[in-house]
Write an enzyme that holds these catalytic residues in place. Structure first.
Site, PDB file in Angstrom:
ATOM      1  N   ASP A 105       0.857  -1.190   0.000  1.00  0.00           N
ATOM      2  CA  ASP A 105       0.000   0.000   0.000  1.00  0.00           C
ATOM      3  C   ASP A 105       0.896   1.244   0.000  1.00  0.00           C
ATOM      4  OD1 ASP A 105      -3.205   0.542   0.990  1.00  0.00           O
ATOM      5  OD2 ASP A 105      -1.790   2.207   1.132  1.00  0.00           O
ATOM      6  N   ILE A 106       0.503   2.246  -0.788  1.00  0.00           N
ATOM      7  CA  ILE A 106       1.320   3.457  -0.932  1.00  0.00           C
ATOM      8  C   ILE A 106       1.303   4.299   0.348  1.00  0.00           C
ATOM      9  CG2 ILE A 106      -0.438   5.065  -1.828  1.00  0.00           C
ATOM     10  CD1 ILE A 106       1.609   5.744  -4.067  1.00  0.00           C
TER      11      ILE A 106
ATOM     12  N   ASN B 210     -12.789  -3.556   2.548  1.00  0.00           N
ATOM     13  CA  ASN B 210     -13.767  -2.467   2.576  1.00  0.00           C
ATOM     14  C   ASN B 210     -14.662  -2.615   1.351  1.00  0.00           C
ATOM     15  OD1 ASN B 210     -12.591  -1.285   4.884  1.00  0.00           O
ATOM     16  ND2 ASN B 210     -11.013  -0.334   3.620  1.00  0.00           N
TER      17      ASN B 210
ATOM     18  N   GLU C  55     -12.450   3.064  -1.189  1.00  0.00           N
ATOM     19  CA  GLU C  55     -12.043   4.224  -1.997  1.00  0.00           C
ATOM     20  C   GLU C  55     -11.732   3.839  -3.433  1.00  0.00           C
ATOM     21  OE1 GLU C  55      -8.760   5.939   0.098  1.00  0.00           O
ATOM     22  OE2 GLU C  55     -10.009   6.505   1.819  1.00  0.00           O
ATOM     23  N   VAL C  56     -11.090   2.699  -3.624  1.00  0.00           N
ATOM     24  CA  VAL C  56     -10.695   2.283  -4.975  1.00  0.00           C
ATOM     25  C   VAL C  56     -11.665   1.198  -5.460  1.00  0.00           C
ATOM     26  CG1 VAL C  56      -8.870   1.289  -6.403  1.00  0.00           C
ATOM     27  CG2 VAL C  56      -8.276   2.830  -4.514  1.00  0.00           C
TER      28      VAL C  56
ATOM     29  N   HIS D  25     -10.265  -5.507  -3.556  1.00  0.00           N
ATOM     30  CA  HIS D  25      -8.949  -5.735  -2.953  1.00  0.00           C
ATOM     31  C   HIS D  25      -9.105  -6.139  -1.500  1.00  0.00           C
ATOM     32  CE1 HIS D  25     -10.006  -1.470  -2.550  1.00  0.00           C
ATOM     33  NE2 HIS D  25      -9.397  -1.496  -1.377  1.00  0.00           N
TER      34      HIS D  25
ATOM     35  N   HIS E 247      -6.895  -5.964   2.082  1.00  0.00           N
ATOM     36  CA  HIS E 247      -5.747  -5.421   2.799  1.00  0.00           C
ATOM     37  C   HIS E 247      -5.187  -6.510   3.714  1.00  0.00           C
ATOM     38  CE1 HIS E 247      -6.849  -0.996   2.231  1.00  0.00           C
ATOM     39  NE2 HIS E 247      -7.993  -1.578   1.944  1.00  0.00           N
TER      40      HIS E 247
HETATM   41  P1  AMP Z   1      -9.859   1.172   0.222  1.00  0.00           P
HETATM   42  O1  AMP Z   1     -10.223   2.351   1.087  1.00  0.00           O
HETATM   43  O2  AMP Z   1     -10.143  -0.132   0.878  1.00  0.00           O
HETATM   44  O3  AMP Z   1     -10.425   1.307  -1.158  1.00  0.00           O
HETATM   45  O4  AMP Z   1      -8.273   1.198   0.125  1.00  0.00           O
HETATM   46  C1  AMP Z   1      -7.570   1.718  -0.963  1.00  0.00           C
HETATM   47  C2  AMP Z   1      -6.102   1.681  -0.607  1.00  0.00           C
HETATM   48  O5  AMP Z   1      -5.362   1.885  -1.791  1.00  0.00           O
HETATM   49  C3  AMP Z   1      -5.648   2.755   0.403  1.00  0.00           C
HETATM   50  O6  AMP Z   1      -5.082   2.109   1.552  1.00  0.00           O
HETATM   51  C4  AMP Z   1      -4.600   3.551  -0.387  1.00  0.00           C
HETATM   52  O7  AMP Z   1      -3.517   3.963   0.419  1.00  0.00           O
HETATM   53  C5  AMP Z   1      -4.173   2.554  -1.458  1.00  0.00           C
HETATM   54  N1  AMP Z   1      -3.632   3.129  -2.688  1.00  0.00           N
HETATM   55  C6  AMP Z   1      -4.140   4.134  -3.427  1.00  0.00           C
HETATM   56  N2  AMP Z   1      -3.367   4.369  -4.500  1.00  0.00           N
HETATM   57  C7  AMP Z   1      -2.349   3.471  -4.451  1.00  0.00           C
HETATM   58  C8  AMP Z   1      -1.216   3.199  -5.287  1.00  0.00           C
HETATM   59  N3  AMP Z   1      -0.961   3.887  -6.382  1.00  0.00           N
HETATM   60  N4  AMP Z   1      -0.379   2.198  -4.904  1.00  0.00           N
HETATM   61  C9  AMP Z   1      -0.613   1.479  -3.790  1.00  0.00           C
HETATM   62  N5  AMP Z   1      -1.660   1.687  -2.961  1.00  0.00           N
HETATM   63  C10 AMP Z   1      -2.510   2.672  -3.294  1.00  0.00           C
END
Ligand code: AMP
Length: 120
Positions: free
Chosen positions: A33-34, A91, A99-100, A104, A106
């Site tokens: 994770d970034i 999530n 968010e994405v 996925h 974690h």
């Molecule tokens: P979620 O809130 O479960 O959708 O988590 C999305 C996760 O993606 C967050 O923990 C972000 O820090 C992570 N994230 C967003 N952009 C990137 C990226 N380019 N590389 C790695 N992790 C990312």
């Protein structure tokens, strides 16, 4: 919600933006994770286009689903958290705080992960 080909994890899968790979298989990619929330914070994503857990379990083939969950286990092993323990989080949707919009999981560890969620 239809799958958005421009989400950040789709771009990682296409190699358009970099990621720090932890594990890769036919059906899944795991990377750091970034913005790590814990000393170990790895994300595992299926290679197919699935919006979230609900979409993945409804539409992915049995081989994709098995391959994905085996990749989560392999990523946890590669990240070195298996012996001491770790937490998996998926999530899902608006109330889940996703968010994405590419499914996925974690993997969190490298120390005590703390209380499961804030109550209330
Ligand atoms: P979620 O809130 O479960 O959708 O988590 C999305 C996760 O993606 C967050 O923990 C972000 O820090 C992570 N994230 C967003 N952009 C990137 C990226 N380019 N590389 C790695 N992790 C990312």
């Amino acid at each position: 919600m239809p799958y958005d080909d421009n989400n950040v994890f789709a771009k990682i899968l296409r190699g358009e933006i970099p990621s720090k790979k932890v594990h890769e298989s036919e059906h899944a990619l795991a990377f750091h994770d970034i913005r790590p929330a814990k000393p170990v914070h790895v994300l595992v994503i299926p290679k197919g286009k699935y919006v979230d857990f609900t979409d993945f379990t409804a539409r992915a083939s049995a081989a994709e689903q098995t391959g994905f969950y085996k990749a989560v286990a392999a990523a946890a092993k590669a990240a070195g958290v298996v012996d001491a323990g770790y937490r998996l989080i998926a999530n899902t949707g608006m109330n889940g705080g996703q968010e994405v919009p590419h499914f996925h999981i974690h993997i969190l560890g490298g120390g005590s992960v703390g209380p499961m969620v804030a109550r209330g």
